[in-house]
Design a protein around this motif. Structure first.
Motif, PDB file in Angstrom:
ATOM      1  N   UNK A   1       0.809  -1.214   0.000  1.00 27.70           N
ATOM      2  CA  UNK A   1       0.000   0.000   0.000  1.00 27.70           C
ATOM      3  C   UNK A   1       0.848   1.271   0.000  1.00 27.70           C
ATOM      4  N   UNK A   2       2.149   1.135  -0.212  1.00 23.13           N
ATOM      5  CA  UNK A   2       3.025   2.303  -0.257  1.00 23.13           C
ATOM      6  C   UNK A   2       3.391   2.828   1.115  1.00 23.13           C
ATOM      7  N   UNK A   3       3.358   1.968   2.118  1.00 22.99           N
ATOM      8  CA  UNK A   3       3.660   2.360   3.501  1.00 22.99           C
ATOM      9  C   UNK A   3       5.012   1.777   3.891  1.00 22.99           C
ATOM     10  N   UNK A   4       5.866   2.622   4.455  1.00 19.64           N
ATOM     11  CA  UNK A   4       7.181   2.176   4.935  1.00 19.64           C
ATOM     12  C   UNK A   4       6.983   1.491   6.287  1.00 19.64           C
ATOM     13  N   UNK A   5       7.040   0.163   6.261  1.00 21.59           N
ATOM     14  CA  UNK A   5       6.720  -0.609   7.473  1.00 21.59           C
ATOM     15  C   UNK A   5       7.708  -0.344   8.602  1.00 21.59           C
ATOM     16  N   UNK A   6       9.000  -0.273   8.304  1.00 26.01           N
ATOM     17  CA  UNK A   6      10.021  -0.097   9.351  1.00 26.01           C
ATOM     18  C   UNK A   6       9.827   1.236  10.072  1.00 26.01           C
ATOM     19  N   UNK A   7       9.637   2.304   9.300  1.00 27.75           N
ATOM     20  CA  UNK A   7       9.429   3.613   9.928  1.00 27.75           C
ATOM     21  C   UNK A   7       8.113   3.647  10.699  1.00 27.75           C
ATOM     22  N   UNK A   8       7.096   2.990  10.164  1.00 27.29           N
ATOM     23  CA  UNK A   8       5.798   2.970  10.828  1.00 27.29           C
ATOM     24  C   UNK A   8       5.900   2.303  12.199  1.00 27.29           C
TER      25      UNK A   8
END
Length: 559
Positions: free
Chosen positions: A19-26
């Protein structure tokens, strides 16, 4: 618990990346937010805040919610109908999660600090929004587990393994519906209101929630007769539009293996609607919510400030009018108006004092309408009783607490202004505060109660009302003289001493009980003329007590 839930979030890492989400930063943002949650002081624990800043207040709140869940589980166990029990449980979960979002977690939804701190760094707005959403879901799942653990245990025991598994899923879906409905509510509020109005709405929602808790725990158990509950009830057509009904019928379909058109429709709604709303939040609410928050903070405050100034010039405040009538010294007038205005604006004072006003109705219900008889029968017998004494004196048990609460404020450092003023008698500031609290909070409540008593008992109780008013004023001034003398809003909230409060409350209760007993004795002896003789004596005693407050020196003021 939050670490376990974070691991569950990790199972959807591929979905987030797609979905275009940076998992690590999230995840990094979510972990920081969860750490802050553990250190935050929650609504019901603000007035108990201690000096330790890193105390995990969240565990105390979760324990409280677990106890509440135990009450719901007891009710679920006693209800013979699966459908009715599941509707009530899911309704309770939906209400609690929505109110928790609006109250204790409102700072997360309305806080735009993330936009200023994180967005300048290589973090997209979609990642930040999803971090907020995952944080909210984990936060609410902790509360959901606390609330639902005992109802789930009852469901597994009473209705079987399949019902318990399905209930876990439906409870999670209910939480998603609560998140979506709360976001929609805030978008509507932000669309048609400004930041200050939003804060006021949140504050009064917190007060409403606290009132609901207190009234429910005291009144509802006394009104519900579990032995009369029946499994025969009818759902109207509009009930099928409510999410708790979808969830309940889904569980019923699994337990009874009834998959007719109605149950299949409810199953589809129970699963499709929450997932669809989650997609809508991720797709559309992410940019619009952040934009509206930014616009809310950058509104035309100058224009609103000018309009406020014009209104103040055209209309004199009520506090100013009243202070000129009952106060003579300028310092006393200033203290009266400051107390009047701050108690109407300060969020901390409202949260601590206003819910206590609800206990006036609770105490009246307990002492008057909970005598073991039918409420209708008690109502019909009221004119022949002396129950109006409870109505006259119960408000003082709550209003007297304002004397202690009004001494504490988060902006206590501003109290330096008292010491910079040429005030020879600081007692004028204390007496002005006491007068303001009594007139603002006690007089309106007592007036409404007197009107009600005149409606029920008629004009013969007018002398009792006047005598009770003088008695209450006398008690209030006694409390003000016996308690520690603080200047208005001059103490730090987290330094409030809890020791001795029980003894003070007990002493206040004894004083009020003695006055009620003396009043009842005069009625029992049928000496109404003595009331008119004692009223001037009480007023003279009140005058002396006020003078004593006004003559307090700086050495007698606690700093």
């Amino acid at each position: 618990m939050d670490k376990i839930l974070l691991r569950l979030v990790g199972l959807f890492k591929g979905f987030f990346n797609s979905q275009g989400i940076d998992y690590a930063r999230m995840i990094t943002i979510v972990e920081a937010k969860l750490t802050m949650d553990k250190r935050r002081v929650y609504m019901n624990w603000r007035q108990r805040q201690q000096q330790k800043e890193n105390t995990n207040h969240l565990n105390s709140v979760l324990f409280f919610y677990t106890v509440m869940g135990l009450f719901i589980a007891t009710f679920l166990f006693a209800v013979p109908s699966l459908l009715l029990g599941m509707i009530l449980v899911h309704t309770y979960v939906l209400f609690m999660m929505s109110m928790t979002l609006i109250t204790d977690f409102s700072t997360v939804l309305l806080d735009t600090t993330d936009n200023q701190v994180i967005l300048p760094r290589p973090v997209s707005s979609r990642t930040l929004f999803m971090a907020r959403l995952v944080h909210i879901l984990i936060y609410l799942l902790q509360f959901t587990i606390a609330i639902a653990i005992f109802p789930l245990a009852v469901t597994f025991y009473k209705y079987g393994f399949a019902a318990g598994i399905v209930m876990i899923i439906t409870v999670i879906l209910t939480v998603l519906m609560a998140v979506f409905s709360t976001y929609i509510l805030y978008l509507l509020i932000i669309r048609f209101s400004n930041e200050s109005r939003v804060r006021d709405i949140v504050t009064y929602s917190q007060i409403f929630m606290a009132v609901i808790f207190m009234v429910s725990f005291q009144v509802l158990p006394r009104m519900i007769n579990l032995s009369q509950l029946s499994m025969q009830f009818e759902l109207h057509w509009y009930a099928y539009l409510l999410p708790p009904v979808w969830m309940a019928l889904t569980i019923e379909a699994i337990v009874t293996l009834n998959f007719d058109v109605l149950h299949i429709s409810m199953i589809v709604l129970a699963f499709i609607v929450p997932i669809l709303t989650f997609w809508v939040m991720n797709k559309y609410l992410a940019p619009s919510f952040a934009q509206k928050l930014a616009a809310m903070n950058n509104g035309d405050s100058i224009k609103k400030d000018n309009s406020t100034t014009i209104i103040q010039k055209e209309k004199k405040p009520v506090s100013s009018i009243v202070s000129h009538i009952i106060c003579k010294a300028p310092a006393e007038k200033s203290s009266f108006e400051i107390t009047w205005k701050i108690t109407g604006r300060d969020k901390s004072f409202k949260l601590q004092f206003y819910p206590g006003l609800a206990y006036i109705a609770v105490f009246i219900f307990i002492f008057v309408f909970n005598s073991g008889n039918n409420i209708a029968a008690v109502w019909n017998n009221l004119p022949a009783s002396s129950s109006f004494l409870w109505f006259f004196y119960i408000p003082m048990m709550t209003v007297s607490s304002s004397l202690m609460i009004a001494s504490f404020n988060e902006n206590y450092l501003a109290a330096w202004v008292y010491h910079s003023m040429p005030v020879g008698k600081p007692g004028m500031l204390v007496s002005g505060m006491a007068k303001s609290l009594f007139i603002k909070f006690f007089v309106p409540v007592f007036t409404c109660i007197t009107i009600f008593c005149l409606y029920v008992w008629g004009l013969p109780v007018i002398d009792d009302a006047l005598f009770a008013f003088c008695n209450n004023l006398f008690c209030f001034l006694i409390f003000a003289n016996l308690s520690d003398h603080y200047l208005p809003f001059s103490r730090q909230p987290n330094t409030q001493q809890q020791t001795g409060k029980f003894l003070k409350a007990l002493l206040q209760l004894i004083i009020v009980s003695v006055t009620v007993g003396l009043h009842y004795l005069l009625i029992f002896l049928k000496l109404p003329w003595l009331l008119w003789v004692l009223i001037p004596l009480l007023m003279a005693a009140c005058f002396l007590l006020i003078k004593r407050l006004q003559n307090l020196s700086w050495a007698q003021i606690s700093i």
